[in-house]
Design a protein around this motif. Structure first.
Motif, PDB file in Angstrom:
ATOM      1  N   PRO A 154       0.811  -1.207   0.000  1.00  8.21           N
ATOM      2  CA  PRO A 154       0.000   0.000   0.000  1.00  8.21           C
ATOM      3  C   PRO A 154       0.852   1.268   0.000  1.00  8.21           C
ATOM      4  CG  PRO A 154      -0.148  -1.131   2.126  1.00  8.21           C
ATOM      5  CD  PRO A 154       0.671  -1.992   1.228  1.00  8.21           C
ATOM      6  N   ALA A 155       0.329   2.311  -0.636  1.00  8.73           N
ATOM      7  CA  ALA A 155       0.961   3.642  -0.648  1.00  8.73           C
ATOM      8  C   ALA A 155       2.397   3.615  -1.156  1.00  8.73           C
ATOM      9  CB  ALA A 155       0.905   4.280   0.741  1.00  8.73           C
ATOM     10  N   SER A 156       2.701   2.682  -2.057  1.00 13.14           N
ATOM     11  CA  SER A 156       4.068   2.688  -2.579  1.00 13.14           C
ATOM     12  C   SER A 156       4.182   3.793  -3.625  1.00 13.14           C
ATOM     13  CB  SER A 156       4.447   1.317  -3.140  1.00 13.14           C
ATOM     14  OG  SER A 156       3.811   1.112  -4.354  1.00 13.14           O
ATOM     15  N   GLU A 157       5.382   4.266  -3.805  1.00 11.72           N
ATOM     16  CA  GLU A 157       5.601   5.436  -4.654  1.00 11.72           C
ATOM     17  C   GLU A 157       5.423   5.085  -6.131  1.00 11.72           C
ATOM     18  OE1 GLU A 157       8.483   9.158  -4.306  1.00 11.72           O
ATOM     19  OE2 GLU A 157       9.532   7.263  -4.312  1.00 11.72           O
ATOM     20  N   GLY A 158       4.881   6.016  -6.908  1.00 15.04           N
ATOM     21  CA  GLY A 158       4.829   5.820  -8.353  1.00 15.04           C
ATOM     22  C   GLY A 158       3.417   5.829  -8.911  1.00 15.04           C
ATOM     23  N   TYR A 159       3.313   5.270 -10.105  1.00 15.55           N
ATOM     24  CA  TYR A 159       2.091   5.323 -10.922  1.00 15.55           C
ATOM     25  C   TYR A 159       1.234   4.093 -10.623  1.00 15.55           C
ATOM     26  CZ  TYR A 159      -0.580   5.281 -15.372  1.00 15.55           C
ATOM     27  OH  TYR A 159      -1.558   5.269 -16.325  1.00 15.55           O
ATOM     28  N   GLY A 160       0.022   4.326 -10.151  1.00 16.97           N
ATOM     29  CA  GLY A 160      -0.826   3.194  -9.780  1.00 16.97           C
ATOM     30  C   GLY A 160      -2.280   3.483 -10.055  1.00 16.97           C
ATOM     31  N   SER A 161      -3.117   2.533  -9.607  1.00 19.78           N
ATOM     32  CA  SER A 161      -4.538   2.712  -9.783  1.00 19.78           C
ATOM     33  C   SER A 161      -5.339   2.244  -8.573  1.00 19.78           C
ATOM     34  CB  SER A 161      -5.007   1.966 -11.031  1.00 19.78           C
ATOM     35  OG  SER A 161      -6.300   2.354 -11.356  1.00 19.78           O
ATOM     36  N   ARG A 162      -4.858   1.223  -7.879  1.00 19.59           N
ATOM     37  CA  ARG A 162      -5.645   0.680  -6.765  1.00 19.59           C
ATOM     38  C   ARG A 162      -5.160   1.253  -5.456  1.00 19.59           C
ATOM     39  NH1 ARG A 162      -7.505  -5.279  -8.310  1.00 19.59           N
ATOM     40  NH2 ARG A 162      -8.592  -4.952  -6.380  1.00 19.59           N
ATOM     41  N   MET A 163      -6.102   1.787  -4.677  1.00 20.55           N
ATOM     42  CA  MET A 163      -5.720   2.337  -3.384  1.00 20.55           C
ATOM     43  C   MET A 163      -5.447   1.207  -2.402  1.00 20.55           C
ATOM     44  SD  MET A 163      -7.765   5.067  -1.072  1.00 20.55           S
ATOM     45  CE  MET A 163      -9.320   4.228  -0.982  1.00 20.55           C
ATOM     46  N   LEU A 164      -6.279   0.160  -2.465  1.00 20.27           N
ATOM     47  CA  LEU A 164      -6.112  -0.951  -1.536  1.00 20.27           C
ATOM     48  C   LEU A 164      -5.313  -2.026  -2.235  1.00 20.27           C
ATOM     49  CD1 LEU A 164      -9.779  -1.059  -0.255  1.00 20.27           C
ATOM     50  CD2 LEU A 164      -7.822   0.094   0.773  1.00 20.27           C
ATOM     51  N   VAL A 165      -4.605  -2.826  -1.443  1.00 19.09           N
ATOM     52  CA  VAL A 165      -3.858  -3.924  -2.042  1.00 19.09           C
ATOM     53  C   VAL A 165      -4.904  -4.889  -2.602  1.00 19.09           C
ATOM     54  CG1 VAL A 165      -2.222  -5.756  -1.560  1.00 19.09           C
ATOM     55  CG2 VAL A 165      -1.959  -3.540  -0.471  1.00 19.09           C
ATOM     56  N   ALA A 166      -4.626  -5.441  -3.770  1.00 24.15           N
ATOM     57  CA  ALA A 166      -5.609  -6.196  -4.539  1.00 24.15           C
ATOM     58  C   ALA A 166      -6.383  -7.212  -3.710  1.00 24.15           C
ATOM     59  CB  ALA A 166      -4.894  -6.899  -5.674  1.00 24.15           C
ATOM     60  N   SER A 167      -7.690  -7.185  -3.830  1.00 23.75           N
ATOM     61  CA  SER A 167      -8.514  -8.279  -3.318  1.00 23.75           C
ATOM     62  C   SER A 167      -9.649  -8.410  -4.326  1.00 23.75           C
ATOM     63  CB  SER A 167      -9.024  -7.963  -1.912  1.00 23.75           C
ATOM     64  OG  SER A 167     -10.209  -7.218  -1.974  1.00 23.75           O
ATOM     65  N   ASP A 168     -10.034  -9.647  -4.606  1.00 25.64           N
ATOM     66  CA  ASP A 168     -10.901  -9.894  -5.755  1.00 25.64           C
ATOM     67  C   ASP A 168     -12.289  -9.269  -5.669  1.00 25.64           C
ATOM     68  OD1 ASP A 168      -8.976 -11.104  -7.083  1.00 25.64           O
ATOM     69  OD2 ASP A 168      -9.615 -13.170  -6.655  1.00 25.64           O
ATOM     70  N   ASP A 169     -12.799  -9.086  -4.428  1.00 26.16           N
ATOM     71  CA  ASP A 169     -14.190  -8.653  -4.336  1.00 26.16           C
ATOM     72  C   ASP A 169     -14.347  -7.137  -4.196  1.00 26.16           C
ATOM     73  OD1 ASP A 169     -13.012  -8.558  -1.941  1.00 26.16           O
ATOM     74  OD2 ASP A 169     -14.653  -9.478  -0.798  1.00 26.16           O
ATOM     75  N   ALA A 170     -13.230  -6.404  -4.124  1.00 25.23           N
ATOM     76  CA  ALA A 170     -13.362  -4.959  -3.913  1.00 25.23           C
ATOM     77  C   ALA A 170     -13.903  -4.284  -5.177  1.00 25.23           C
ATOM     78  CB  ALA A 170     -12.007  -4.373  -3.559  1.00 25.23           C
TER      79      ALA A 170
ATOM     80  N   HIS B 260       4.075  10.581  -4.791  1.00 23.68           N
ATOM     81  CA  HIS B 260       5.470  10.979  -4.552  1.00 23.68           C
ATOM     82  C   HIS B 260       5.724  10.954  -3.046  1.00 23.68           C
ATOM     83  CE1 HIS B 260       3.828  13.188  -8.026  1.00 23.68           C
ATOM     84  NE2 HIS B 260       5.029  13.209  -8.549  1.00 23.68           N
ATOM     85  N   HIS B 261       6.810  10.359  -2.626  1.00 26.99           N
ATOM     86  CA  HIS B 261       7.210  10.408  -1.215  1.00 26.99           C
ATOM     87  C   HIS B 261       8.145  11.610  -1.050  1.00 26.99           C
ATOM     88  CE1 HIS B 261       6.499   5.793  -0.579  1.00 26.99           C
ATOM     89  NE2 HIS B 261       5.413   6.458  -0.906  1.00 26.99           N
ATOM     90  N   THR B 262       7.765  12.573  -0.221  1.00 23.17           N
ATOM     91  CA  THR B 262       8.511  13.839  -0.221  1.00 23.17           C
ATOM     92  C   THR B 262       9.154  14.237   1.108  1.00 23.17           C
ATOM     93  OG1 THR B 262       6.303  14.794  -0.149  1.00 23.17           O
ATOM     94  CG2 THR B 262       7.464  14.935  -2.234  1.00 23.17           C
ATOM     95  N   PHE B 263       8.606  13.810   2.244  1.00 20.92           N
ATOM     96  CA  PHE B 263       9.246  14.038   3.545  1.00 20.92           C
ATOM     97  C   PHE B 263       9.088  12.790   4.391  1.00 20.92           C
ATOM     98  CE2 PHE B 263       8.961  18.720   2.896  1.00 20.92           C
ATOM     99  CZ  PHE B 263      10.246  19.047   3.322  1.00 20.92           C
ATOM    100  N   PRO B 264      10.078  12.510   5.294  1.00 17.61           N
ATOM    101  CA  PRO B 264      11.332  13.207   5.505  1.00 17.61           C
ATOM    102  C   PRO B 264      12.217  13.145   4.257  1.00 17.61           C
ATOM    103  CG  PRO B 264      11.058  11.390   7.111  1.00 17.61           C
ATOM    104  CD  PRO B 264       9.922  11.325   6.167  1.00 17.61           C
ATOM    105  N   LEU B 265      13.252  13.983   4.238  1.00 22.82           N
ATOM    106  CA  LEU B 265      14.083  14.063   3.036  1.00 22.82           C
ATOM    107  C   LEU B 265      14.722  12.723   2.684  1.00 22.82           C
ATOM    108  CD1 LEU B 265      15.765  17.546   3.523  1.00 22.82           C
ATOM    109  CD2 LEU B 265      13.928  16.896   1.920  1.00 22.82           C
ATOM    110  N   SER B 266      14.907  11.856   3.685  1.00 25.97           N
ATOM    111  CA  SER B 266      15.489  10.532   3.399  1.00 25.97           C
ATOM    112  C   SER B 266      14.575   9.684   2.505  1.00 25.97           C
ATOM    113  CB  SER B 266      15.757   9.789   4.710  1.00 25.97           C
ATOM    114  OG  SER B 266      14.559   9.709   5.450  1.00 25.97           O
ATOM    115  N   ARG B 267      13.279  10.039   2.435  1.00 23.02           N
ATOM    116  CA  ARG B 267      12.348   9.294   1.559  1.00 23.02           C
ATOM    117  C   ARG B 267      12.253   9.931   0.176  1.00 23.02           C
ATOM    118  NH1 ARG B 267       7.048   9.999   2.982  1.00 23.02           N
ATOM    119  NH2 ARG B 267       6.217   7.997   2.326  1.00 23.02           N
ATOM    120  N   ARG B 268      12.909  11.056  -0.006  1.00 23.07           N
ATOM    121  CA  ARG B 268      12.732  11.825  -1.250  1.00 23.07           C
ATOM    122  C   ARG B 268      13.728  11.356  -2.298  1.00 23.07           C
ATOM    123  NH1 ARG B 268      12.640  18.434  -1.219  1.00 23.07           N
ATOM    124  NH2 ARG B 268      10.755  18.327   0.040  1.00 23.07           N
TER     125      ARG B 268
END
Ligand code: AKG
Ligand code: FE2
Length: 347
Positions: A116-132, A142-150
Motif C-alpha cells: 500500500p501507498a508505494s511510490e509511483g504510478y498506480g490505480s488501486r488504493m487498496l492492495v488487490a482483493s478480488d471482491d473490492a 510521490h514520497h517527499t518528507f522526511p528528506l530521506s524518503r525523497r
C-alpha cells in the motif's frame, strides 16, 4: 478480473473502445452510487473560505478555523502564502504526465501494487482483493518528507523541471500544513506547537489523482468515501468539479477555486482533539465528459508514533490511543468505508 501485479490503469480502459459500459468491477453497489446533489439549505452547504493573509486578528482567525473544523472538518484557505504560479505549475505538470506520456512510458514508473501507498504510478488504493469495487482513478504518488524518503529520480523526468517543481511544492505545503496545525492547536487553547510536537517528524506524500472521463458516472466513484488517515491534507484541483464532502448526510460538492487550497482534517486530528474537531468524510465522483485532476498532499506521523486525545481536552477521552502504523495497516486491509477505522477506536 485484474491479475495481481498486472499493470491495469483506468486510463487505458477509458481509452479503449468502451464508450458505453464500464467493466463490472467498477460498478458501485446502489447505496454507494452518486445521486443528484441535494438542494438542502444553501447557507448550510457553503464550505468555509478562510483568509490567512494580512494582519488578521489571531482570535478572530482562530474562531473561524474552530467553527470550520467543528462543522465541516474541511475548509478553503486563501492568501495562504503559496504562489498561484506554483499551484498552476503543479496542476499543469501533473496533468502532463497522464495526458502526454504514452502508457508504456508511464508504466516505467509503476508503483508496487502489492504494497500500500508505494511510490509511483498506480490505480488501486487498496492492495488487490478480488471482491473490492474499484475506483475510477489512476494516480502518481510521490514520497517527499522526511528528506530521506525523497528520491526525485523515481518521479517523471518530463517536463525537465518536474522534479524541482514537486520539491518546491512539497516544501511550501509542509510550511502551510504546520502553520495550520499551529492555528488549529491555538484555536483549542492548546500551545501552538502541541499538534506539531505530537506528530513528530512529518511524513509527507503528494498524490496526483487522475480521473479519466467515465461512460457511466452514475454507477461509479472516482474515489470511494473515506476520511484521510493522517493529520492534515492540502488539496488543489483543476477546474473540473468532483470532490464531495459529507455534511449532515448530504454530499456537498467542493467547487474548484483556482487560487485557494482546500484543507481536509484527517483522523489523527480527530483523535488528538478528542473529537472536538472531526475528520471530513469525502469522496470523488466521476464525470461523463471530462477528465479530472487533483493534487493531495498528506501530512502524517511516523508509523511508530502513538496518538491519543490531548489531556484535559473535552474530557473524558473518547478514543483509544493508537500506534499510527497499526492504524494504517488496518485502514489498508479493511478499506476505509467512510469512518470505519476511526469508529473502531471509540471508547
Ligand atoms: O481527488 C480528490 O479530490 C480527492 C482525493 C482524495 O481524497 C485522496 O487522495 O485522499
Ligand atoms: Fe482523501
Amino acid at each position: 478480473m485484474e491479475v495481481v501485479g498486472a499493470p491495469i490503469r483506468v486510463q487505458s480502459i477509458a481509452e479503449k473502445d468502451l464508450k458505453v459500459e464500464v467493466p463490472p468491477q467498477y460498478i458501485q453497489p446502489p447505496e454507494n452510487r452518486p445521486s443528484q446533489p441535494s438542494n438542502g439549505n444553501a447557507a448550510d452547504h457553503k464550505i468555509p473560505m478562510i483568509n490567512l493573509g494580512g494582519d488578521r486578528d489571531l482570535n478572530l482567525l482562530c474562531k473561524e478555523i474552530g467553527s470550520a473544523c467543528t462543522e465541516w472538518g474541511a475548509f478553503h484557505v486563501i492568501n495562504h502564502g503559496v504562489s498561484t504560479t506554483l499551484l498552476d505549475q503543479i496542476r499543469k505538470f501533473g496533468s502532463s504526465f497522464f495526458q502526454d506520456y504514452p502508457m508504456t512510458e508511464k508504466l516505467r514508473y509503476a508503483c508496487d501494487s502489492n504494497s500500500p501507498a508505494s511510490e509511483g504510478y498506480g490505480s488501486r488504493m487498496l492492495v488487490a482483493s478480488d471482491d473490492a469495487v474499484l475506483d475510477w482513478r489512476d494516480y502518481f504518488d510521490h514520497h517527499t518528507f522526511p528528506l530521506s524518503r525523497r528520491h526525485p529520480s523515481r518521479w517523471p523526468h518530463f517536463p525537465p523541471n518536474y522534479r524541482e517543481v514537486i520539491e518546491e511544492y512539497s516544501d511550501n505545503m509542509k510550511v502551510l500544513a504546520l502553520k495550520l496545525l499551529g492555528l488549529i492547536s491555538t484555536s483549542l487553547g492548546l500551545s501552538s506547537s502541541f499538534i506539531e510536537e505530537s506528530m513528530g517528524e512529518v511524513y509527507q506524500n503528494i498524490t496526483v489523482s487522475y480521473y479519466p472521463s467515465c461512460p457511466q458516472p452514475e454507477l461509479t466513484l472516482g474515489l470511494q468515501s473515506h476520511s484521510d488517515m493522517g493529520f492534515i491534507t492540502l488539496l488543489i484541483q483543476e477546474n473540473v468539479a468532483g470532490l464531495q464532502v459529507s455534511k449532515n448526510d448530504d454530499w456537498v460538492t467542493v467547487d474548484p477555486v483556482s487560487h485557494a487550497i482546500f484543507v481536509i482534517l484527517g483522523d489523527q486530528t480527530e483523535i488528538i482533539t478528542n473529537g472536538v474537531y472531526k475528520s471530513a468524510v469525502h469522496r470523488a465522483i466521476t464525470n461523463g465528459e471530462k477528465a479530472r485532476l487533483s493534487v493531495a498532499t498528506f501530512h502524517d506521523p511516523a508509523k511508530t508514533v502513538s496518538v491519543s486525545p490531548a489531556p484535559g481536552l473535552n474530557p473524558p477521552p473518547r478514543y483509544h490511543e493508537v500506534v499510527y502504523g497499526d492504524y494504517v495497516q488496518s485502514w489498508y486491509s479493511k478499506g476505509p468505508n467512510g469512518k470505519r477505522n476511526i469508529d473502531a477506536l471509540l471508547i
